[in-house]
Design an enzyme around this catalytic site. Structure first.
Site, PDB file in Angstrom:
ATOM      1  N   ASP A  97     -36.269 -29.477 -41.814  1.00  0.00           N
ATOM      2  CA  ASP A  97     -35.607 -29.828 -42.447  1.00  0.00           C
ATOM      3  C   ASP A  97     -36.580 -30.961 -42.501  1.00  0.00           C
ATOM      4  O   ASP A  97     -37.754 -30.666 -42.353  1.00  0.00           O
ATOM      5  CB  ASP A  97     -34.304 -30.792 -41.801  1.00  0.00           C
ATOM      6  CG  ASP A  97     -34.096 -31.422 -40.111  1.00  0.00           C
ATOM      7  OD1 ASP A  97     -35.473 -31.301 -39.826  1.00  0.00           O
ATOM      8  OD2 ASP A  97     -32.898 -31.727 -39.991  1.00  0.00           O
ATOM      9  N   SER A  98     -36.523 -31.778 -43.605  1.00  0.00           N
ATOM     10  CA  SER A  98     -37.598 -32.762 -44.088  1.00  0.00           C
ATOM     11  C   SER A  98     -37.248 -33.900 -42.218  1.00  0.00           C
ATOM     12  O   SER A  98     -38.037 -35.003 -42.750  1.00  0.00           O
ATOM     13  CB  SER A  98     -37.348 -33.863 -44.796  1.00  0.00           C
ATOM     14  OG  SER A  98     -35.490 -34.458 -44.953  1.00  0.00           O
ATOM     15  N   GLY A  99     -36.863 -34.166 -41.283  1.00  0.00           N
ATOM     16  CA  GLY A  99     -36.075 -35.416 -40.753  1.00  0.00           C
ATOM     17  C   GLY A  99     -36.070 -36.230 -41.210  1.00  0.00           C
ATOM     18  O   GLY A  99     -35.193 -36.972 -39.996  1.00  0.00           O
ATOM     19  N   GLY A 100     -35.219 -36.281 -42.575  1.00  0.00           N
ATOM     20  CA  GLY A 100     -35.065 -37.872 -42.878  1.00  0.00           C
ATOM     21  C   GLY A 100     -33.556 -38.273 -42.385  1.00  0.00           C
ATOM     22  O   GLY A 100     -32.767 -39.048 -41.967  1.00  0.00           O
ATOM     23  N   PHE A 101     -32.489 -37.125 -42.158  1.00  0.00           N
ATOM     24  CA  PHE A 101     -30.693 -37.069 -41.784  1.00  0.00           C
ATOM     25  C   PHE A 101     -30.830 -37.421 -39.953  1.00  0.00           C
ATOM     26  O   PHE A 101     -30.402 -38.027 -39.922  1.00  0.00           O
ATOM     27  CB  PHE A 101     -29.865 -35.760 -41.592  1.00  0.00           C
ATOM     28  CG  PHE A 101     -28.635 -35.427 -41.077  1.00  0.00           C
ATOM     29  CD1 PHE A 101     -27.851 -36.024 -41.845  1.00  0.00           C
ATOM     30  CD2 PHE A 101     -28.230 -35.037 -39.750  1.00  0.00           C
ATOM     31  CE1 PHE A 101     -26.990 -36.145 -41.855  1.00  0.00           C
ATOM     32  CE2 PHE A 101     -27.207 -35.114 -39.622  1.00  0.00           C
ATOM     33  CZ  PHE A 101     -26.468 -35.439 -40.542  1.00  0.00           C
ATOM     34  N   ASP A 151     -35.713 -37.097 -47.673  1.00  0.00           N
ATOM     35  CA  ASP A 151     -34.342 -38.280 -48.719  1.00  0.00           C
ATOM     36  C   ASP A 151     -34.042 -39.539 -47.763  1.00  0.00           C
ATOM     37  O   ASP A 151     -34.357 -39.048 -46.655  1.00  0.00           O
ATOM     38  CB  ASP A 151     -33.728 -37.122 -48.724  1.00  0.00           C
ATOM     39  CG  ASP A 151     -32.777 -35.991 -47.982  1.00  0.00           C
ATOM     40  OD1 ASP A 151     -33.205 -36.508 -46.698  1.00  0.00           O
ATOM     41  OD2 ASP A 151     -32.371 -36.382 -47.729  1.00  0.00           O
ATOM     42  N   GLY A 233     -25.936 -34.836 -47.643  1.00  0.00           N
ATOM     43  CA  GLY A 233     -25.069 -35.650 -47.914  1.00  0.00           C
ATOM     44  C   GLY A 233     -23.515 -36.028 -47.840  1.00  0.00           C
ATOM     45  O   GLY A 233     -22.639 -36.821 -48.198  1.00  0.00           O
ATOM     46  N   ASP A 283     -26.178 -24.157 -43.141  1.00  0.00           N
ATOM     47  CA  ASP A 283     -26.983 -24.632 -41.789  1.00  0.00           C
ATOM     48  C   ASP A 283     -25.594 -25.024 -40.351  1.00  0.00           C
ATOM     49  O   ASP A 283     -25.461 -25.870 -41.903  1.00  0.00           O
ATOM     50  CB  ASP A 283     -27.988 -25.072 -41.638  1.00  0.00           C
ATOM     51  CG  ASP A 283     -28.033 -26.371 -41.548  1.00  0.00           C
ATOM     52  OD1 ASP A 283     -28.060 -26.429 -42.911  1.00  0.00           O
ATOM     53  OD2 ASP A 283     -28.058 -26.725 -40.667  1.00  0.00           O
ATOM     54  N   CYS A 321     -13.852  -8.478 -32.601  1.00  0.00           N
ATOM     55  CA  CYS A 321     -15.538  -8.319 -32.611  1.00  0.00           C
ATOM     56  C   CYS A 321     -15.993  -7.794 -31.943  1.00  0.00           C
ATOM     57  O   CYS A 321     -15.776  -6.941 -31.012  1.00  0.00           O
ATOM     58  CB  CYS A 321     -15.083 -10.285 -32.339  1.00  0.00           C
ATOM     59  SG  CYS A 321     -17.514 -10.440 -31.858  1.00  0.00           S
ATOM     60  N   CYS A 323     -19.153  -7.770 -30.637  1.00  0.00           N
ATOM     61  CA  CYS A 323     -20.593  -8.928 -30.345  1.00  0.00           C
ATOM     62  C   CYS A 323     -20.319  -8.261 -28.650  1.00  0.00           C
ATOM     63  O   CYS A 323     -19.568  -7.581 -27.980  1.00  0.00           O
ATOM     64  CB  CYS A 323     -19.620 -10.075 -30.630  1.00  0.00           C
ATOM     65  SG  CYS A 323     -19.780 -11.062 -28.923  1.00  0.00           S
ATOM     66  N   CYS A 326     -17.382  -9.699 -26.026  1.00  0.00           N
ATOM     67  CA  CYS A 326     -16.385  -9.277 -26.112  1.00  0.00           C
ATOM     68  C   CYS A 326     -16.229  -8.111 -25.729  1.00  0.00           C
ATOM     69  O   CYS A 326     -14.873  -7.341 -25.895  1.00  0.00           O
ATOM     70  CB  CYS A 326     -15.622  -9.300 -28.268  1.00  0.00           C
ATOM     71  SG  CYS A 326     -15.491 -11.128 -28.750  1.00  0.00           S
ATOM     72  N   HIS A 352     -21.000 -15.249 -28.887  1.00  0.00           N
ATOM     73  CA  HIS A 352     -19.812 -14.857 -29.751  1.00  0.00           C
ATOM     74  C   HIS A 352     -19.790 -15.645 -30.947  1.00  0.00           C
ATOM     75  O   HIS A 352     -19.754 -15.018 -31.865  1.00  0.00           O
ATOM     76  CB  HIS A 352     -18.638 -14.901 -28.952  1.00  0.00           C
ATOM     77  CG  HIS A 352     -17.554 -14.593 -29.795  1.00  0.00           C
ATOM     78  ND1 HIS A 352     -16.788 -13.754 -30.400  1.00  0.00           N
ATOM     79  CD2 HIS A 352     -17.134 -16.110 -30.592  1.00  0.00           C
ATOM     80  CE1 HIS A 352     -15.884 -14.023 -30.991  1.00  0.00           C
ATOM     81  NE2 HIS A 352     -16.200 -14.829 -31.265  1.00  0.00           N
TER      82      HIS A 352
HETATM   83 ZN   LIG Z   1     -17.636 -11.359 -29.947  1.00  0.00          ZN
END
Ligand SMILES: [Zn+2]
Length: 373
Positions: A97-101, A151, A233, A283, A321, A323, A326, A352
């Site tokens: 990201d740009s660092g702005g946030f 931004d 935003g 994200d 799931c 994973c 699980c 998870h």
């Molecule tokens: Zn899982």
């Protein structure tokens, strides 16, 4: 060079099945990007990111925060270590990201001028200055595959007038970001070893909660002809219907042949909904942050592992799931780890949750491939 985007199929609801080609690999879209704030997806080793979720294909692309890496360990150090990919041993695609946030949400005593933002570090109070040009220099030194324009993030709620004024600054900064980026993009750490490929710079549509401003912002950025566009935003405390409305109204004004990225969203049902509306990238810190707090996402809804009812529960977090968490551990054990403050609790819960997010997007991609919306 180093960037292309193709759409295979667009479903009736607007969702698109596509593919981003970046210097560090191919990203199947729509995609969810786990957040690696300080070059680390909190509590999850890179090896697990590579194999957990999406049928074993794992995480395709992660995000790192420019503000955090600039303050610590410093972008010049990361450049000397070969760029953020090599520094953290992650050879798949990345975005910064740009660092702005973060400048606007974390730092103290900000002074904004047309030139840029002066702020004090949230770590030690030291004074810093970020301009669009400086954000580009930092992001080029870090060397992610995708960089973002610098931004201004307007406070919420903000009036139409205040939002429009802020948006004007964002557009001026986007142009300055692009101009500086184009001049210096060949300084990316891996330029010569990757056949002179460069990073790609995405624009960020602002405009607060005002559809007319979102339209104006999108049109102004599209004129700059950037390879991709983010919608920024949002998810800053507004009701979910407003988020959805702003995304829908902005998508109308963005080119169909370029990727669209909604920053900082959301819960699993939200990322699914936005992907089906035609958002290609998202994200969020939620899967890892919620995991550290014992909140788990499942096909049956949210599960709070600290509840007493799981104390002797021999079942997995989510029976559907696949994973590694699980497949191996019980709710009873995970509750015990959480209650005891064991570091493994954060690891397993985060793994998870990331798997659940990636599986969700894999399922959406499958639906879009078949033309279902
Ligand atoms: Zn899982």
């Amino acid at each position: 060079m180093g960037f292309s985007f193709e759409v295979d199929r667009t479903a009736e609801g607007g969702g698109r099945r596509g593919r981003l080609r970046l210097p560090h690999g191919v990203v199947e879209t729509p995609v969810f990007m786990p957040v690696g704030t300080a070059a680390s997806v909190k509590a999850v080793p890179q090896s697990l990111l590579e194999e957990v979720g999406a049928g074993g294909k794992g995480t395709q692309i992660i995000l790192a925060n420019t503000y955090h890496l600039y303050l610590r360990p410093g972008h010049e150090l990361v450049r000397r270590m070969g760029g953020v990919h090599r520094f953290m041993s992650w050879e798949r695609p990345m975005l910064t990201d740009s660092g702005g946030f973060q400048v606007f949400s974390l730092s103290k005593l900000r002074k904004i001028s047309p030139e840029g933002v002066e702020f004090r570090s949230h770590l030690d109070g030291s004074k810093h200055f970020f301009s669009p040009e400086h954000s580009m220099d930092v992001q080029i030194a870090l060397g992610a595959d995708i960089a973002m324009v610098f931004d201004e993030c307007v406070e919420t709620p903000a009036t139409w007038e205040r939002t429009r004024e802020s948006m004007g600054l964002t557009h001026a900064w986007a142009q300055r970001s692009k101009d500086h980026f184009e001049l210096h993009k060949d300084r990316v750490p891996w330029f010569s070893e990757r056949q002179e490929q460069t990073q790609s710079l995405f624009g960020i549509v602002q405009g607060g909660m005002y559809a007319d401003l979102r339209k104006e912002s999108a049109e102004r950025l599209v004129e700059m002809d950037l390879p991709g566009y983010a919608i920024g935003g949002l998810a800053v405390g507004e009701p979910r219907e407003v988020t959805r409305e702003m995304i829908a109204r902005t998508l109308e004004h963005l080119p169909k042949d370029k990727p669209r990225y909604v920053m900082g969203v959301g819960y699993p049902d939200e990322i699914e909904e936005y992907a089906r509306m035609g958002v290609d990238m998202m994200d969020c810190v939620l899967p890892t942050r919620a995991g550290r707090h014992g909140l788990l996402f499942t096909s049956q809804g949210r599960l709070n592992i600290k509840k007493k009812e799981y104390a002797e529960d021999q079942g997995p977090i989510d029976a559907t799931c696949g994973c590694i968490v699980c497949r191996r551990y019980t709710r009873a054990y995970l509750r015990h780890l959480f209650a005891s403050g064991e570091p493994l609790s954060a690891v397993l819960n985060s793994v998870h949750n990331i798997a659940f997010y990636l599986d969700t997007m894999e399922r959406v991609r499958g639906d879009l491939e078949r033309g279902a919306s």
